[in-house]
Design a protein around this motif. Structure first.
Motif, mmCIF file in Angstrom:
data_model
loop_
_atom_site.group_PDB
_atom_site.id
_atom_site.type_symbol
_atom_site.label_atom_id
_atom_site.label_comp_id
_atom_site.label_asym_id
_atom_site.label_seq_id
_atom_site.Cartn_x
_atom_site.Cartn_y
_atom_site.Cartn_z
ATOM 1 N N PHE A 276 0.819 -1.210 0.000
ATOM 2 C CA PHE A 276 0.000 0.000 0.000
ATOM 3 C C PHE A 276 0.854 1.262 0.000
ATOM 4 C CE2 PHE A 276 -2.522 -3.395 1.761
ATOM 5 C CZ PHE A 276 -3.734 -3.242 1.106
ATOM 6 N N LEU A 277 2.104 1.131 0.416
ATOM 7 C CA LEU A 277 3.010 2.268 0.339
ATOM 8 C C LEU A 277 3.247 2.683 -1.108
ATOM 9 C CD1 LEU A 277 4.719 4.124 2.128
ATOM 10 C CD2 LEU A 277 6.596 2.484 1.915
ATOM 11 N N ILE A 278 3.107 1.731 -2.023
ATOM 12 C CA ILE A 278 3.244 2.061 -3.449
ATOM 13 C C ILE A 278 2.186 3.066 -3.866
ATOM 14 C CG2 ILE A 278 3.170 1.078 -5.775
ATOM 15 C CD1 ILE A 278 4.170 -1.533 -4.589
ATOM 16 N N TRP A 279 0.980 2.927 -3.302
ATOM 17 C CA TRP A 279 -0.109 3.828 -3.677
ATOM 18 C C TRP A 279 -0.063 5.160 -2.935
ATOM 19 C CZ3 TRP A 279 -2.455 3.599 -7.987
ATOM 20 C CH2 TRP A 279 -2.595 2.379 -8.631
ATOM 21 N N PHE A 280 1.014 5.394 -2.192
ATOM 22 C CA PHE A 280 1.352 6.751 -1.767
ATOM 23 C C PHE A 280 2.371 7.368 -2.716
ATOM 24 C CE2 PHE A 280 4.277 9.533 0.609
ATOM 25 C CZ PHE A 280 3.390 10.553 0.945
ATOM 26 N N ILE A 281 3.268 6.535 -3.232
ATOM 27 C CA ILE A 281 4.319 7.046 -4.111
ATOM 28 C C ILE A 281 3.768 7.359 -5.498
ATOM 29 C CG2 ILE A 281 6.525 6.463 -5.189
ATOM 30 C CD1 ILE A 281 7.089 4.668 -2.757
ATOM 31 N N VAL A 282 2.984 6.431 -6.078
ATOM 32 C CA VAL A 282 2.502 6.621 -7.450
ATOM 33 C C VAL A 282 1.614 7.857 -7.588
ATOM 34 C CG1 VAL A 282 1.080 5.596 -9.271
ATOM 35 C CG2 VAL A 282 2.738 4.182 -8.032
ATOM 36 N N PRO A 283 0.597 8.104 -6.748
ATOM 37 C CA PRO A 283 -0.212 9.322 -6.911
ATOM 38 C C PRO A 283 0.562 10.608 -6.685
ATOM 39 C CG PRO A 283 -1.389 7.704 -5.589
ATOM 40 C CD PRO A 283 0.013 7.217 -5.713
ATOM 41 N N ASN A 284 1.725 10.522 -6.025
ATOM 42 C CA ASN A 284 2.553 11.716 -5.868
ATOM 43 C C ASN A 284 3.479 11.952 -7.047
ATOM 44 O OD1 ASN A 284 2.500 13.239 -3.086
ATOM 45 N ND2 ASN A 284 2.070 11.096 -2.627
ATOM 46 N N PHE B 87 -3.814 5.867 3.272
ATOM 47 C CA PHE B 87 -4.069 6.520 4.557
ATOM 48 C C PHE B 87 -4.724 5.547 5.539
ATOM 49 C CE2 PHE B 87 -6.872 9.010 7.333
ATOM 50 C CZ PHE B 87 -5.960 9.895 7.888
ATOM 51 N N ALA B 88 -5.722 4.801 5.060
ATOM 52 C CA ALA B 88 -6.427 3.862 5.930
ATOM 53 C C ALA B 88 -5.508 2.743 6.411
ATOM 54 C CB ALA B 88 -7.637 3.275 5.201
ATOM 55 N N MET B 89 -4.586 2.298 5.562
ATOM 56 C CA MET B 89 -3.678 1.227 5.967
ATOM 57 C C MET B 89 -2.530 1.738 6.829
ATOM 58 S SD MET B 89 -4.835 -1.609 5.015
ATOM 59 C CE MET B 89 -3.375 -2.485 5.530
ATOM 60 N N SER B 90 -2.253 3.028 6.815
ATOM 61 C CA SER B 90 -1.195 3.587 7.658
ATOM 62 C C SER B 90 -1.661 3.789 9.090
ATOM 63 C CB SER B 90 -0.714 4.927 7.082
ATOM 64 O OG SER B 90 -0.230 4.777 5.765
ATOM 65 N N ILE B 91 -2.958 3.920 9.293
ATOM 66 C CA ILE B 91 -3.470 4.234 10.626
ATOM 67 C C ILE B 91 -3.131 3.154 11.645
ATOM 68 C CG2 ILE B 91 -5.626 4.521 11.913
ATOM 69 C CD1 ILE B 91 -6.703 6.116 9.572
ATOM 70 N N PRO B 92 -3.277 1.842 11.358
ATOM 71 C CA PRO B 92 -2.941 0.841 12.389
ATOM 72 C C PRO B 92 -1.497 0.920 12.865
ATOM 73 C CG PRO B 92 -4.170 -0.169 10.597
ATOM 74 C CD PRO B 92 -3.824 1.204 10.151
ATOM 75 N N LEU B 93 -0.574 1.269 11.999
ATOM 76 C CA LEU B 93 0.825 1.385 12.420
ATOM 77 C C LEU B 93 0.994 2.526 13.412
ATOM 78 C CD1 LEU B 93 0.885 -0.248 9.665
ATOM 79 C CD2 LEU B 93 3.180 0.699 9.352
ATOM 80 N N ALA B 94 0.360 3.671 13.104
ATOM 81 C CA ALA B 94 0.447 4.811 14.013
ATOM 82 C C ALA B 94 -0.241 4.519 15.342
ATOM 83 C CB ALA B 94 -0.166 6.046 13.353
#
Length: 863
Positions: A652-660, A679-686
């Motif tokens: 899912f980190l890929i879908w932060f890089i590609v849209p940027n 964003f939704a998949m980053s929340i559990p880590l935080a």
């Protein structure tokens, strides 16, 4: 304008979300059928391969079954009804046939096995606990939120209190009525006649079904919003609880997702301080309360500041209604991925064991005892060796018509057999069993395989429900398959996803070719494929960090997401020895899993082969003897969870890089449709980091963690308070436009008619459900269509520079297509009072105090 607690407000509230008796019956039927089918598709057996009883039944809870089953069944009914409507139109008979086709699982009501499972789940579900109060209050709040988002007033028309919904709601009303009133099959773009409709319209089609069943347009939207809101929230909670491991952490994750907004609350506080400077000291309290109760504007996404991510509720789920089906289906898939392909690799798996005894569940929450499912007979018949031989020989002899030798006592080669000839049902069940054993490896669990097949069906329903979500889910599957190499499960998922999605893709491609754009070379700039590639895909660094408020990209994302990215980096880069100190699970879960793991270790050490818990090949086993302590199991368990979550997050980190880096649509802001899943998949880590800090013994760390939690939700609270405290503040369609569209335009125009009207976003043409030559330019541009020639022709027509005859000949290439025009407040505001004299020689089909409907195809004087 309604008084709280009064009977008129309550009656208005109920009427605004009540889709009629047939609409309620339809939604209840979908929920019941989805719930019952989930008991057949999701077997509640004791061999569920998770490390503890609570995790074992997490995907089997009644609320998860109901939410995912309802979402899947609603998508399936809408898909079947959509294709049937091409042949016989969208009518009540079509909806009834769709229900008959997709509700075969209602027959499971007559099977005792599934009724007992349902009864057990209901008994456990309705055991009242303290956290249920929060769930009930949240559900009530979502009900009221759906009312505020869309409501219908007999005196004021169609209303909304969501600022972002003011621009998108008319488009959704037009799509719904184009299906319900205009019979728009195959669907064409309602704002650009002749163009294929590329928008994901499954949710709007469900609302159109409710309109056909007797609901008004407002309640049909509000009711679908409400039920899918609740389903999405429930699925997200269970998904986050699987990842985080605690109820509190899962609740925080849901709050962070739905109340996001970055640091935009800082702008709100600065404006409040500025407003207090001109107010007397004795009036400060009233001013502060007024600002807190009704904030003056929307802050999470505003053109006057660099905040562009927006709140998920007010910016995405409400205006972009396709997310209402995309979210539950996508995160239902991800929950199954995590439970099947991630968790089962690093946990002890019961090998064909019966239901665990109460002694083995000692130390686990007592409420889980109700979740024990009694041992049931297998779903398919298990034959003995003699019966299997007989049936195999019978099947192989069918092609040559060879008779199977059976002795007088019903035996084959001396084996006793009770039946002289197998029935058709037995032959079919044996054939299925043999094929399954032939194709499925011995290491594959049938229960896990069924779950992955259901995940494939969920993903396969996404192309017409939400194409962006479908692309994202299918793009992360190869990476997850490489990280978690359970190839048979991934193959099964892709097979079922392709089985459901390929027909939809072929339909979209075939329809796109059959719909010939009028003057395609001028309207789309040449080749349609080249135009789409040029308009949709281009390099653009930094997403929407451009224009007047552009700043450094690091500061831009820190403003819009708060402490999310720093916490995610801490989680990803922190050594395992620190992560396992931060990560913590429920106390009851810890003790229950510790006891199960201790017994497994003891049995494995003793070499016992009877009813043991066998570890999988990838199981992480300590090198030293298991001492039975909580800390030893906790170390192993936390390390495994942390590593799995890191690997699960990477695709899912890929879908932060590609849209940027790449613009994936004509409007670069639409890249948020992919970014929101990152964003939704980053929340559990935080949240994992914050939960560790909140449990710290140091008061300073607790205070810092609590402050960070507040920064995550304050901006969303401000924006949503503005929605909840001002119901119906925006008039999307005044009542006279609603009446003119339903009582004048709809009866006089057939489904092939076209409208020439002002390109405003809330024209009465949307209410009628008829297509326009050119609609709102903002929507047409966002779909990647070049509209400039039609805009010039429309301006020439209404300014009198183009003859009506020439305009009619240019845009009615088919004799069955008739061209009409509306002259009303929108046309007068845009083209002036002289527009009322343009069509004097054309027949008048209807009028009211504000608008007039003309027939341009029968104009007497064509000049």
């Amino acid at each position: 304008q309604s008084t709280w607690g009064t009977l008129p407000f309550i009656m208005s509230f109920v009427a605004s979300v009540w889709p009629g008796q047939y609409g309620v019956l339809f939604l209840v039927a979908c929920a019941v059928s989805g719930l019952l089918s989930s008991f057949w598709l999701f077997p509640a057996v004791s061999t569920w391969p998770l490390s503890s009883p609570k995790y074992r039944f997490r995907l089997m809870s009644l609320w998860f079954r109901l939410s995912l089953g309802f979402s899947v069944h609603l998508a399936m009914v809408s898909l079947v009804c959509f294709f049937l409507s091409h042949a016989i139109g969208l009518t009540r008979m079509t909806i009834g046939l769709s229900m008959v086709v997709t509700v075969p699982f209602l027959c499971l009501l007559f099977r005792t096995k599934y009724l007992s499972m349902l009864a057990t789940s209901l008994r456990t579900c309705f055991v009242f606990r303290r956290h249920d109060i929060i769930c009930i209050l949240s559900a009530v709040l979502l009900v009221y939120y759906s009312y505020c988002a869309v409501s219908e007033d007999p005196a004021r028309g169609i209303l909304t209190s969501v600022e972002s919904n003011y621009g998108d709601l008319p488009f959704h009303v037009g799509v719904i009525n184009s299906f319900a009133l205009g019979q728009n099959f195959p669907p064409q773009n309602i704002e650009f006649s002749g163009a294929f409709f590329t928008y994901s319209y499954a949710v709007d089609f469900v609302s159109a079904m409710l309109v056909v069943l007797g609901s008004n347009i407002g309640p049909s939207i509000a009711a679908v919003n409400l039920v899918l809101f609740l389903a999405t929230a429930c699925i997200m909670y269970h998904f986050y609880r699987l990842l985080v491991g605690s109820k509190t952490g899962a609740a925080l994750c849901v709050l962070f997702l739905f109340l996001n907004g970055g640091f935009s609350f800082v702008v709100f506080l600065s404006e409040l301080v500025t407003a207090l400077q001109g107010v007397k000291a004795e009036q400060w309290q009233d001013t502060v309360m007024q600002w807190l109760w009704t904030p003056p504007r929307q802050y999470t996404m505003d053109g006057r500041s660099p905040y562009r991510f927006g709140n998920v509720l007010t910016i995405l789920l409400m205006p972009q209604r396709s997310f209402l089906l995309g979210f539950p289906l996508a995160f239902g898939c991800l929950a199954i991925f995590w439970a099947i392909c991630v968790k089962s690799e690093s946990t002890f798996v019961p090998a064909a064991s019966p239901v665990m005894s109460s002694r083995e569940l000692d130390g686990v929450d007592s409420s889980m005892n109700h979740m024990q499912v009694p041992r049931k007979k297998p779903s398919h018949r298990r034959f003995n060796s003699a019966e299997s031989e007989l049936r195999q020989r019978f099947l192989t002899s069918q092609s040559s018509n060879e008779e199977v030798p059976v002795s007088s006592n019903g035996s084959v080669n001396g084996s006793v057999h009770n039946e002289s000839k197998p029935t058709v049902r037995e032959r079919f069940s044996v054939w299925i069993q043999l094929k399954r054993e032939e194709l499925m490896p011995s290491s594959v669990s049938e229960v896990e395989w069924r779950y992955m097949c259901v995940a494939g069906v969920c993903a396969g329903l996404l192309p017409l429900a939400h194409a962006h979500t479908f692309l994202l889910v299918m793009s992360v599957v190869p990476f997850l398959a490489l990280l978690f190499r359970r190839w048979w499960y991934w193959f099964s998922f892709c097979a079922f996803a392709g089985l459901v999605s390929v027909p939809q893709a072929l339909y979209i491609i075939a329809n796109q070719r059959s719909h010939k754009l009028l003057h395609a070379a001028a309207d789309t700039g040449g080749s349609t494929a080249n135009a789409i590639l040029k308009n949709f895909f281009n390099f653009q660094f930094g997403w929407d960090n451009h224009g007047q408020y552009a700043e450094s990209h690091a500061m831009f994302w820190f403003r819009n997401t708060g402490f999310l990215i720093p916490l995610v980096l801490i989680y990803l880069l922190t050594p395992e020895s620190v992560v396992k100190m931060i990560y913590r699970v429920d106390k009851t879960l810890l003790h229950g899993a510790k006891r199960l793991s201790m017994r497994a270790w003891q049995r494995l050490s003793s070499g016992s082969s009877v009813n043991v818990l066998q570890p999988t090949d990838q199981t992480v086993v300590p090198s030293t003897a298991y001492d039975g302590s909580v800390s030893t199991w906790k170390t192993v368990h936390q390390t495994v969870i942390a590593n799995d979550l890191k690997k699960f997050y990477l695709p899912f980190l890929i879908w932060f890089i590609v849209p940027n880096l790449i613009r994936l649509s004509p409007w670069v802001w639409d890249n948020i449709k992919f970014l929101v899943y990152w964003f939704a998949m980053s929340i559990p880590l935080a949240v994992s980091i914050l939960m560790g800090l909140l449990r710290s013994k140091h008061l300073l760390l607790r205070a810092v963690s609590f402050t960070i939690v507040c920064t995550f939700i304050l901006s969303g609270v401000v924006d949503n308070m503005r929605v909840l405290t001002r119901p119906g503040v925006y008039e999307v369609f005044p009542q006279h436009d609603v009446l003119f569209g339903l009582n004048v335009i709809h009866p006089h125009l057939d489904k092939h008619a076209l409208l020439a009207r002002a390109p405003s976003h809330n024209h009465c043409a949307y209410v009628s459900g008829r297509r326009s030559v050119l609609g709102y330019i903002g929507h047409v541009w966002s779909h990647g269509i070049h509209y400039h020639e039609r805009e010039q022709d429309l301006n020439a027509l209404f300014y009198g520079r183009m003859a009506v005859k020439d305009y009619v000949q240019k845009y009615t290439v088919d004799e069955a297509v008739k061209l009409y025009s509306v002259v009303g407040p929108h046309e007068v505001n845009q083209y002036g009072q002289g527009v009322r004299d343009i069509f004097k020689s054309c027949p008048v089909l209807g009028r009211d105090d504000f608008s007039v409907l003309y027939n341009l195809s029968q104009c007497v004087d064509q000049t």
